[in-house]
Enzyme design. Structure first.
Site, mmCIF file in Angstrom:
data_model
loop_
_atom_site.group_PDB
_atom_site.id
_atom_site.type_symbol
_atom_site.label_atom_id
_atom_site.label_comp_id
_atom_site.label_asym_id
_atom_site.label_seq_id
_atom_site.Cartn_x
_atom_site.Cartn_y
_atom_site.Cartn_z
ATOM 1 N NE ARG A 226 -3.454 1.157 0.126
ATOM 2 C CZ ARG A 226 -2.528 1.390 1.061
ATOM 3 N NH1 ARG A 226 -2.712 2.327 1.971
ATOM 4 N NH2 ARG A 226 -1.401 0.699 1.069
ATOM 5 C CG HIS A 274 -0.898 7.496 1.404
ATOM 6 N ND1 HIS A 274 -1.474 6.702 0.445
ATOM 7 C CD2 HIS A 274 -0.504 6.632 2.391
ATOM 8 C CE1 HIS A 274 -1.407 5.425 0.813
ATOM 9 N NE2 HIS A 274 -0.821 5.363 2.003
HETATM 10 P P1 NAP Z 1 -4.028 -6.332 8.780
HETATM 11 O O1 NAP Z 1 -3.162 -6.633 9.942
HETATM 12 O O2 NAP Z 1 -4.070 -7.271 7.633
HETATM 13 O O3 NAP Z 1 -5.502 -6.141 9.369
HETATM 14 C C1 NAP Z 1 -6.616 -5.975 8.556
HETATM 15 C C2 NAP Z 1 -7.864 -6.001 9.419
HETATM 16 O O4 NAP Z 1 -8.997 -5.773 8.579
HETATM 17 C C3 NAP Z 1 -8.081 -7.362 10.092
HETATM 18 O O5 NAP Z 1 -8.620 -7.195 11.367
HETATM 19 C C4 NAP Z 1 -9.102 -8.025 9.166
HETATM 20 O O6 NAP Z 1 -9.919 -8.983 9.802
HETATM 21 C C5 NAP Z 1 -9.923 -6.830 8.763
HETATM 22 N N1 NAP Z 1 -10.638 -7.122 7.511
HETATM 23 C C6 NAP Z 1 -10.144 -7.367 6.309
HETATM 24 N N2 NAP Z 1 -11.113 -7.635 5.419
HETATM 25 C C7 NAP Z 1 -12.260 -7.561 6.104
HETATM 26 C C8 NAP Z 1 -13.619 -7.755 5.762
HETATM 27 N N3 NAP Z 1 -13.998 -8.077 4.523
HETATM 28 N N4 NAP Z 1 -14.539 -7.628 6.716
HETATM 29 C C9 NAP Z 1 -14.159 -7.307 7.984
HETATM 30 N N5 NAP Z 1 -12.890 -7.102 8.379
HETATM 31 C C10 NAP Z 1 -11.950 -7.230 7.439
HETATM 32 O O7 NAP Z 1 -3.677 -4.906 8.162
HETATM 33 P P2 NAP Z 1 -2.975 -3.679 8.901
HETATM 34 O O8 NAP Z 1 -1.517 -3.894 8.975
HETATM 35 O O9 NAP Z 1 -3.724 -3.407 10.149
HETATM 36 O O10 NAP Z 1 -3.246 -2.517 7.830
HETATM 37 C C11 NAP Z 1 -4.559 -2.149 7.445
HETATM 38 C C12 NAP Z 1 -4.512 -1.263 6.219
HETATM 39 O O11 NAP Z 1 -4.055 0.030 6.569
HETATM 40 C C13 NAP Z 1 -3.515 -1.701 5.137
HETATM 41 O O12 NAP Z 1 -4.055 -2.732 4.330
HETATM 42 C C14 NAP Z 1 -3.295 -0.425 4.357
HETATM 43 O O13 NAP Z 1 -4.211 -0.333 3.299
HETATM 44 C C15 NAP Z 1 -3.602 0.674 5.382
HETATM 45 N N6 NAP Z 1 -2.405 1.481 5.715
HETATM 46 C C16 NAP Z 1 -2.436 2.814 5.482
HETATM 47 C C17 NAP Z 1 -1.343 3.608 5.825
HETATM 48 C C18 NAP Z 1 -1.370 5.088 5.625
HETATM 49 O O14 NAP Z 1 -0.343 5.745 5.779
HETATM 50 N N7 NAP Z 1 -2.508 5.676 5.322
HETATM 51 C C19 NAP Z 1 -0.202 3.015 6.394
HETATM 52 C C20 NAP Z 1 -0.208 1.652 6.599
HETATM 53 C C21 NAP Z 1 -1.307 0.880 6.265
HETATM 54 P P3 NAP Z 1 -9.281 -10.349 10.415
HETATM 55 O O15 NAP Z 1 -8.466 -9.889 11.612
HETATM 56 O O16 NAP Z 1 -10.434 -11.145 10.801
HETATM 57 O O17 NAP Z 1 -8.426 -10.931 9.325
#
Ligand code: NAP
Length: 311
Positions: A226, A274
């Site tokens: 983001r 995006h």
């Molecule tokens: P997810 O499975 O919830 O994984 C999030 C990761 O970030 C986890 O490893 C989490 O740690 C870590 N994290 C969160 N807060 C943190 C903090 N304060 N300090 C350190 N690590 C932290 O999410 P995801 O499915 O991988 O997706 C990630 C993000 O990608 C989404 O939230 C979205 O914003 C973005 N996204 C973008 C697109 C695009 O087209 N650009 C598409 C899809 C998603 P833990 O494992 O310890 O909980």
């Protein structure tokens, strides 16, 4: 029978209906234009830009399934009921698409494509050999559904991969870091830094002037998470000073990126609108049907959002 309300964009409605009914022909699926009683809806499929934004009529809903991985807009919805679980989208199409984007843009930074295109425009026969991938340190911020798969793919391609998450992880071939000490280590040791963490109060402005200064000179940044994870003004300063070599930005603080924004024509910035990855009905239907079947058999839902943590 579980009643599922499709609340995604109308342009994707047909693809979702086909994909869901192909897996479960007897699914009780309703569309926003159908005649249905909101009280009878068990699961709402939610999309930030979709037609279902006021959740107050859905009094008996058992879960709200986001069609997106990122849930900050859903969490910001003031009509959200307090009790039912909110579910993130985790599905192979979204994960594999993101890995392809990340691997592609890591290679672009690794091979110096942006600098070579600038040389070509000036008819300069620059001779420069990139290091081997094994000598290129790639850091992944966020090791969740998306970050983990990208980290594993890059490690298999012999990059020197580190990853950072809130809780400790153990991933073969990836140096897993966590906590504040781990963060300082990953930003100071990454030649290419990939952002794949959710937007939460803790991650907003994570890549600020101080942390940009702590990155190695000549580092590259790829943001597929983001826009608000980066202080964009500080990034422009770091790019213009030559401290950060390139930035590849799929996400920005304001989307669409406004006309005239300095990112558009910056020679060191690549903008993608995006599109890094998207939920694909043909693969994501499996996740929705799994949630329906778990509900019907009394099992807990998967991929629950922690409202307090914000992801
Ligand atoms: P997810 O499975 O919830 O994984 C999030 C990761 O970030 C986890 O490893 C989490 O740690 C870590 N994290 C969160 N807060 C943190 C903090 N304060 N300090 C350190 N690590 C932290 O999410 P995801 O499915 O991988 O997706 C990630 C993000 O990608 C989404 O939230 C979205 O914003 C973005 N996204 C973008 C697109 C695009 O087209 N650009 C598409 C899809 C998603 P833990 O494992 O310890 O909980």
């Amino acid at each position: 029978m579980t009643r599922v309300l499709y609340g995604g964009k109308s342009a994707s409605a047909e693809a979702w209906r086909d994909a869901l009914l192909a897996l479960k022909p007897d699914l009780n699926l309703v569309m926003p234009s159908d005649n249905y009683a909101p009280d009878d809806v068990d699961i709402v499929l939610y999309e930030p830009s979709g037609p279902i934004q006021d959740m107050t009529p859905y009094k008996n809903v058992a879960a709200i399934q986001s069609l997106w991985a990122g849930v900050e807009t859903l969490l910001g919805n003031e009509t959200l009921p307090t009790e039912p679980p909110l579910l993130r989208m985790v599905e192979d199409g979204l994960t594999f698409g993101m890995t392809e984007y990340v691997v592609g843009h890591v290679f672009r930074a690794h091979l110096g494509v942006i600098a070579q295109q600038a040389d070509q425009a000036r008819e300069i026969w620059g001779t420069w050999n990139p290091p081997l991938a094994s000598d290129r340190r790639v850091g992944i911020i966020g090791l969740g559904a998306l970050g983990r798969d990208s980290a594993e793919a890059l490690a298999q391609l012999r990059f020197d991969v580190s990853g950072w998450s809130r809780t400790p992880k153990d991933i073969s071939g990836v140096r897993c870091l966590s906590g504040e000490g781990g963060f300082q280590q990953i930003i100071s040791e990454s030649d290419i830094l990939v952002l794949l963490a959710p937007l939460t109060p803790e991650t907003e402005n994570l890549i600020n002037a101080k942390n940009l200064a702590a990155m190695p000179k000549g580092a590259h940044i790829i943001n597929a998470a983001r826009g608000q994870l980066i202080d964009e003004d500080a990034l422009l300063v770091a790019l213009d000073a030559g401290h950060i070599a390139t930035a590849t930005l799929d996400v920005m603080c304001t989307e669409p990126l406004p006309q005239g924004h300095p990112f558009w024509k910056h020679p060191k910035v690549t903008i993608t609108p995006h599109i890094a990855s998207v939920t694909r009905p043909e693969t994501a239907a499996k996740t929705v049907i799994t949630q329906v079947e778990r509900f019907e058999t009394g099992q807990p839902f998967l991929h629950k959002v922690c409202r307090e943590r914000g992801y």
